[in-house]
Design an enzyme around this catalytic site. Structure first.
Site, PDB file in Angstrom:
ATOM      1  N   HIS A 943       0.855  -1.187   0.000  1.00 40.95           N
ATOM      2  CA  HIS A 943       0.000   0.000   0.000  1.00 40.95           C
ATOM      3  C   HIS A 943       0.892   1.238   0.000  1.00 40.95           C
ATOM      4  O   HIS A 943       1.590   1.490   0.984  1.00 40.95           O
ATOM      5  CB  HIS A 943      -0.922  -0.006   1.220  1.00 40.95           C
ATOM      6  CG  HIS A 943      -1.910  -1.124   1.213  1.00 40.95           C
ATOM      7  ND1 HIS A 943      -2.292  -1.805   2.345  1.00 40.95           N
ATOM      8  CD2 HIS A 943      -2.602  -1.698   0.192  1.00 40.95           C
ATOM      9  CE1 HIS A 943      -3.168  -2.742   2.026  1.00 40.95           C
ATOM     10  NE2 HIS A 943      -3.370  -2.700   0.720  1.00 40.95           N
ATOM     11  N   GLU A 946       1.314   3.756   2.980  1.00 44.50           N
ATOM     12  CA  GLU A 946       1.846   3.281   4.261  1.00 44.50           C
ATOM     13  C   GLU A 946       3.370   3.356   4.232  1.00 44.50           C
ATOM     14  O   GLU A 946       4.074   2.345   4.237  1.00 44.50           O
ATOM     15  CB  GLU A 946       1.339   1.868   4.531  1.00 44.50           C
ATOM     16  CG  GLU A 946      -0.176   1.828   4.718  1.00 44.50           C
ATOM     17  CD  GLU A 946      -0.778   0.431   4.675  1.00 44.50           C
ATOM     18  OE1 GLU A 946      -0.005  -0.562   4.665  1.00 44.50           O
ATOM     19  OE2 GLU A 946      -2.019   0.319   4.643  1.00 44.50           O
ATOM     20  N   HIS A1040       3.221  -3.429   7.018  1.00 46.07           N
ATOM     21  CA  HIS A1040       2.146  -2.486   6.691  1.00 46.07           C
ATOM     22  C   HIS A1040       2.166  -1.314   7.658  1.00 46.07           C
ATOM     23  O   HIS A1040       2.895  -1.310   8.646  1.00 46.07           O
ATOM     24  CB  HIS A1040       0.779  -3.183   6.791  1.00 46.07           C
ATOM     25  CG  HIS A1040       0.431  -4.030   5.621  1.00 46.07           C
ATOM     26  ND1 HIS A1040      -0.472  -3.650   4.666  1.00 46.07           N
ATOM     27  CD2 HIS A1040       0.893  -5.251   5.234  1.00 46.07           C
ATOM     28  CE1 HIS A1040      -0.566  -4.603   3.747  1.00 46.07           C
ATOM     29  NE2 HIS A1040       0.248  -5.587   4.076  1.00 46.07           N
ATOM     30  N   GLU A1125       1.865  -4.484  11.484  1.00 43.42           N
ATOM     31  CA  GLU A1125       1.290  -3.148  11.313  1.00 43.42           C
ATOM     32  C   GLU A1125       2.009  -2.153  12.212  1.00 43.42           C
ATOM     33  O   GLU A1125       2.132  -2.376  13.416  1.00 43.42           O
ATOM     34  CB  GLU A1125      -0.197  -3.167  11.693  1.00 43.42           C
ATOM     35  CG  GLU A1125      -1.058  -4.093  10.861  1.00 43.42           C
ATOM     36  CD  GLU A1125      -1.616  -3.409   9.625  1.00 43.42           C
ATOM     37  OE1 GLU A1125      -1.301  -2.234   9.407  1.00 43.42           O
ATOM     38  OE2 GLU A1125      -2.373  -4.062   8.898  1.00 43.42           O
TER      39      GLU A1125
END
Length: 1246
Positions: A943, A946, A1040, A1125
């Site tokens: 992504h 990010e 991420h 994350e």
């Protein structure tokens, strides 16, 4: 009814007076009560007297084990005498007044509500009905109703609705009886079916007869009537009835009257009741129109402004704000289309894909404002929603998104493709077959060389640094970057054939921007040996003599002539020097000189620092025909960030940019990417939110409608005018730019003198995903406070509401020796605005609005150029530069290979790294150990928005290439296969989530298309190949970033924990599972200060079945398959609690991940059973942990979403609301003010 037998509880004296009377009453039940009416009256009167005068009597009747309530209700049901009935009602009223909660519950459970309704129906048949009986009945019903969940249904079925309505109509002047009737009507109306029925019966009009202008009399009656009216108006049918009756004007007039006369604020609840009625009426389009037509905006705006100084009036201000925001006319975004400003033609468009849907729409359809009644929230909705998140109160409910198919929960371990197809990927695993027979294992260090040779074709127009205004596409250079990926045994690294490894590196001469060669003919062939150095591109031979400054100054006078960068052909001669490989003892200057302004195609583009530029900052030129700079700028001394940052080289960066392909064909480089970023040494705490900040911002927005003449509404930047995005003015406006790698800003509109609305660009081949931003601002005034509003955000909440700030980079600071991104911005908040989203962009959901992220900031330097970003930018060219610089860190003990996995849709290469330790010799034992090391597979940046994932990856790569004993042990333990950027095209083009295919690549892992999703297709193929040869990775981790949660945490996959979170039945064999998947996050929670184990989840959800984590676990059979994350905001636990996260902490996290892998090796090696027992206890302790609710179409979180409640105002204090806490225990500001209505319309929880 069966007669209950009087029972007494142990400890209650059997000769208790009240119990004796109850026993007597029990014996009279039935016909005896009818016959002996007088005795029944006396007994009930005595019981009432005892309960009224002796507290213990009431306790005896209501004590556990006592059947007193049954006896009383049986008597009430059986008697036909009005006085006896009244006596019993008095008894019940007295009993239920004390200890209301439990006692009312007992009363309801014994069927008391139904008996009261029976008596009400019976009494209403008498003409005239007994006033005292009706008074007592309704008083009791008003007490019982709120505690009986089925009260409304019972009332409707029994016919009590009409009885109460008729009684109310007959007693409008009898306030004593009218009050309890209204109290009961208020409870009736909370049932939506009842509300419609009552509306048909004329109750809405009845209520408007009761509500009256300001008066000190009957205020309690008026308050109850307004509550009942407010409940009735939740029904859209009733709301329309009120609008048709002209009652919107009446409500506004009443509100004004009470506002002006209630000067001591003693009747705030009545004023609030009037506002609640208006709020519910304006839930429908007709109501909003009537509100606007009767000047409601101005009335509420003025009254709210007058209320602002009085803190206790916040509920009125907040509800008024809510109504005004709701009624603010819905606008389209100020764009010709919500599709991206850039278009990329796909090789083929899948018929069922999002791009086909996007381009099948007729022009102009994609952003039509939906005008249905549904485009605002009904009262059942709450803007305190989180789009994907469940309310904390519902944590016990099952999550519909949890996978319940046990067949899908058990990993298949089936690569799914024939080995013949996968054999081609063998070339990416040379380390598994390498015999090192021709390799020299002498300990002497060999020269470091890069793994890629960058042969740039001649540009038709130069790459420009610093950032300048964009060219029209026809002038953009054609760039290429060919990478060589052939393994050589001697060096075991990929050499650039043009660089002789034995030649000593050229001495590094001071690099000066003022030595750029100017030529008058753009198309003239550049001379290969021009006597100058080209700092910005690292293309020139650094051994050549520098041009005299006088000659450069003369050349700078030709402002309308073109610049060409010289001596591209001499790159190979000085490549090592250009990459910062310095010979010991060679002179190195710590500064480099930049002349200002720099030129782009002969046009002045920027003025930084000294120099007498007009216009308060940068002098701009463009193809639109502006004039050039007034004079040459002074020479600026710029810190040499190549010395400050070991892995950053501005010259090399520009060289990498030349090989980066973008859809808009960018010809500019942003200053921050050129100079680099040095993490600040000071702490950056989470910003404390100022009370009332959001409300004041919203009021400023409402003023746009109230005072339209104060609005400038001037477009100052617009990418939809490709020939001239910057609109020239007289220097009164800021200047914006985003035409550089990873830039995202589509349009800037000046609203007031120092306020700008900013519109972000959609992802290419998409019409949504607006979150990432990165743009440049210049022309500012020092000390002036500017407000910036990003008006097309899509997520329903943001960490900007919880302490996160935007990032700013000042060029003046950079040239003063502080090249760094810093957190900045005050008055930051995130709230729903009046710009409507089309249902097409919202996945078919109608009536959605965009959200505004607003912040204010001031600038400290005159003539500065500043950049703002959502998070620390990390471009694709930065990655290429870092990989090239990492090569210089390679020692003979490190096995490093860089391959090109594939080409992306946009023509960029996707690098694949292999890192491990070289074998100590080429003996069979060492080679065998080398080949049989477990594999670790890491990936990042699927992504583009990010960016924190890339900073974590940078930390991982630097640790792996480090010289520490831990790094050496780690390389000895594992072979690392790393894809550091899975979505280069998205990163280059400033996308937030998608690739050029317009799709989220992390939703394509189940069935990736080799043409549309090449990086995913080939990465999955690598893993499938490893599975086929029985070498599946020990760990797979995809890095991420998370936008709505704090800390760093992991998501993994567990059959057992998924089953525990669902209600499916499973056998013990189904739940048999190795607990090793918890080991790595457990280790990280012990060693990494930013990591939070409590935020981790190992539940498999249906909506995530096509993500990397789940597919690698299910199809490749990797038990330790994770998504890691990292927060974009900061931490709420551990060493960094209360601080915003920075690149230092992110890189540290990447390094700690490596250390955790080393500990994992030791744990898996010794089979530590106690460790597994610890993991089992961890799991048992988290069985009740809640995971997210199903994600929605728009802006899905990649993983289980944030359970953080949204408090859009964070400054509320209404009695109706309940306090909401941010997940993780963060205390909402001002906990004593809990107005759920504050600043927020209420929005349906998806």
């Amino acid at each position: 009814m069966n007669k209950p037998k009087m029972a007494t509880e142990k400890g209650v004296p059997s000769n208790s007076r009240v119990l004796m009377l109850l026993g007597q009453l029990e014996r009279m039940n039935g016909e005896a009560m009818m016959r002996d009416v007088e005795t029944a009256r006396q007994v009930t009167a005595k019981i009432f007297h005892l309960i009224q005068t002796q507290e213990k009597s009431g306790k005896e009747v209501m004590s556990k084990g006592s059947s007193g309530m049954e006896v009383i209700l049986a008597s009430l049901e059986n008697t036909r005498d009005v006085q006896t009935t009244l006596n019993i009602l008095y008894i019940l009223s007295e009993l239920l007044t004390v200890g209301r909660g439990r006692r009312v519950g007992v009363f309801v459970s014994k069927g008391g509500t139904g008996i009261l309704f029976q008596i009400l129906i019976s009494a209403s048949k008498d003409l005239p009905p007994s006033e005292e009986l009706m008074l007592q009945l309704h008083s009791l019903l008003a007490k019982v109703g709120p505690k009986d969940r089925k009260f409304g249904v019972k009332a409707r079925l029994s016919g009590a609705l009409n009885a109460t309505v008729n009684l109310t109509k007959q007693n409008l002047q009898n306030t004593k009886l009218l009050l309890p009737c209204l109290q009961v009507l208020r409870v009736y109306s909370t049932n939506s079916v009842n509300a419609v029925s009552l509306g048909k019966n004329g109750v809405v009009e009845l209520m408007f007869k009761i509500v009256a202008p300001y008066s000190k009399k009957n205020t309690t009656l008026l308050k109850v009537a307004l509550d009942a009216l407010g409940a009735l108006l939740k029904s859209k049918t009733n709301a329309r009835r009120a609008v048709d009756g002209g009652h919107v004007h009446v409500l506004l007039a009443l509100y004004q009257d009470w506002h002006h006369n209630d000067s001591r604020h003693r009747h705030m609840l009545i004023r609030k009741g009037l506002l609640v009625c208006l709020r519910n009426i304006t839930n429908i389009k007709l109501g909003r129109k009537a509100f606007i037509d009767t000047d409601g905006m101005r009335i509420l705006y003025n009254s709210s402004t007058e209320c602002l100084p009085v803190r206790t009036l916040d509920p009125l201000v907040n509800t008024s704000s809510l109504i005004m925001r709701k009624c603010f006319p819905k606008n389209r975004l100020p764009l010709p289309t919500i599709k991206s400003a850039f278009h990329y033609q796909l090789p083929h468009v899948p018929a069922a894909g999002p791009v086909a849907q996007l381009y099948s729409q007729p022009p102009g359809v994609d952003d039509v404002v939906d005008e249905s009644d549904d485009n605002e929230e009904t009262d059942a909705d709450t803007e305190n929603d989180t789009e994907n998140e469940e309310d904390d109160k519902d944590q016990g409910t099952a999550n519909d998104d949890i996978e319940t198919d046990l067949n899908k929960l058990h990993p298949k371990n089936n690569p799914g493709r024939p080995f013949e197809e996968l054999r081609v990927y063998e070339r990416f695993f040379l380390e598994l077959s390498e015999d090192f027979q021709g390799y020299n294992f002498e300990p002497s260090k060999s020269a470091s060389t890069t793994s890629s040779s960058f042969s740039s074709t001649r540009s038709t127009r130069p790459i420009i640094v610093p950032t300048a205004q964009a060219l029209s596409p026809k002038h953009v250079p054609i760039m290429s970057c060919q990478e060589d990926c052939n393994l050589t045994k001697g060096e075991h690294t990929l050499q650039s054939p043009a660089v002789p490894t034995t030649a000593p590196p050229a001495p590094l001469t001071p690099l000066e921007l003022d030595t750029i060669l100017l030529t008058k003919d753009q198309d003239r062939k550049e001379e290969a040996h021009s006597p100058c150095t080209a700092t910005h591109t690292a293309l020139s031979s650094l051994s050549g003599p520098a041009s005299p400054p006088q000659m450069i100054e003369q050349d700078l006078a030709h402002l309308l002539e073109c610049v060409s960068l010289a001596a591209e052909d001499s790159l190979n001669k000085g490549e090592e020097a250009g990459r910062g490989v310095k010979q010991e003892g060679s002179p190195v200057n710590a500064t480099r000189h930049i002349h200002s302004p720099l030129l782009l195609g002969g046009i002045a583009t920027r003025r930084v620092g000294g120099g007498g530029g007009g216009g308060g900052g940068s002098n701009w030129g463009s193809d639109c025909g502006s004039e050039g700079a007034e004079d040459e700028g002074a020479v600026l001394e710029v810190p040499d960030t190549a010395l400050l940052l070991p892995l950053h080289d501005p010259d090399l960066y520009v060289e990498m940019v030349k090989g980066t392909r973008s859809v808009p064909q960018y010809a500019e480089v942003a200053y921050p990417d050129y100079f680099g970023h040095i993490a600040p040494t000071f702490r950056e705490p989470l910003q404390e939110r100022v009370y009332g900040v959001q409300r004041s911002k919203i009021f400023q927005d409402i003023e746009r409608l109230i005072h339209p003449n104060d609005i400038v509404d001037k477009v100052v930047y617009d990418l939809d005018i490709p020939s001239c995005p910057v609109i020239e003015d007289n220097g009164e406006s800021l200047k914006f730019n985003s035409q550089f790698e990873s830039g995202n800003l589509r349009k800037a509109v000046q609203i007031r003198k120092y306020e700008y609305d900013l519109v972000l660009n959609s992802d290419i081949n998409s019409n949504h995903y607006h979150q990432w931003f990165y743009f440049e601002v210049s022309g500012m005034r020092v000390g002036t406070n500017y407000r910036f509003n990003i008006i097309n955000s899509e997520k329903s909440n943001s960490q900007f509401n919880y302490g996160m700030q935007v990032l700013m980079y000042s060029v003046q600071e950079a040239i003063s020796g502080r090249p760094r991104w810093v957190r900045t911005g005050t008055d930051i908040c995130y709230y729903k605005n009046h710009f409507a989203r089309s249902s097409i962009a919202a996945g078919g959901q109608k009536g959605k609005s965009y959200y505004t992220m607003t912040f204010s900031t001031s600038f400290s330097h005159k003539d500065d150029v500043c950049y703002f970003a959502y998070h620390y930018p990390y471009t694709y060219s930065t990655l290429k530069m870092h990989l090239s610089k990492l090569e210089a860190l390679r020692t003979p003990q490190i096995y490093l290979r860089q391959d090109v996995l594939c080409q992306t849709l946009g023509g960029n290469s996707c690098p694949l790294l292999t890192i491990t330790a070289m074998p100590e010799s080429n003996s069979n034992d060492y080679i065998c150990q080398f080949r049989n090391r477990p594999l670790i597979f890491l990936s990042a940046r699927v992504h583009p928005g990010e960016t924190n994932a890339s900073w974590v990856m940078k930390g991982t790569l630097e640790f792996l290439m480090g010289t520490s004993p831990l790094a050496a042990s780690l390389r000895d333990a594992y072979i690392f296969k790393i894809v550091p950027m899975l979505n280069p095209d998205g990163v280059v083009n400033g996308n937030h989530r998608c690739s050029l295919s317009g799709e989220d690549l992390n939703r394509q892992w189940q069935n990736p298309n080799p043409e549309l999703h090449p990086t995913i297709y080939h990465t999955k193929s690598l893993l499938q190949y490893l599975a086929h040869i029985q070498r599946a990775p020990l760990v797979f981790c995809d890095y991420h970033g998370h936008s709505r949660k704090k800390n760093v945490f992991m998501y993994g996959c567990s059959v057992k924990e998924t089953v525990w979170q669902s209600n499916i039945s499973a056998t013990s064999s189904d739940l048999h599972e190795d607990l090793g998947y918890r080991a790595l996050p457990k280790i990280l929670s012990q060693i990494a200060p930013a990591f939070s184990m409590t935020s981790c989840s190992f539940v498999v959800e249906r909506s995530k079945e096509s993500t990397a984590r789940v597919v690698v676990w299910r199809e490749i059979g990797v038990q330790r398959s994770y998504t890691m994350e990292s927060t974009l905001c900061g931490c709420d636990q551990g060493k960094y609690k209360g601080l915003q996260i920075g690149t230092r902490e992110l890189e540290e996290m990447g390094a700690q991940f490596c250390v955790a892998l080393l500990r994992l090796k030791r744990l898996t090696g010794i089979r530590n059973h106690q460790h597994l027992l610890d993991l089992e206890s961890d799991i048992i302790g988290t069985q009740t942990k809640v995971v997210s609710s199903p994600t929605t179409y728009v802006m899905e979180e990649d993983e289980p979403s944030f359970l953080e409640a949204i408090d859009y105002s964070a400054e509320s204090n209404d009695e109706d609301g309940e306090p909401e806490k941010e997940h993780g225990g963060e205390v909402q500001e001002n906990p004593n003010h809990l107005d759920q209505l504050s600043d927020c319309e209420t929005n349906h929880r998806d």
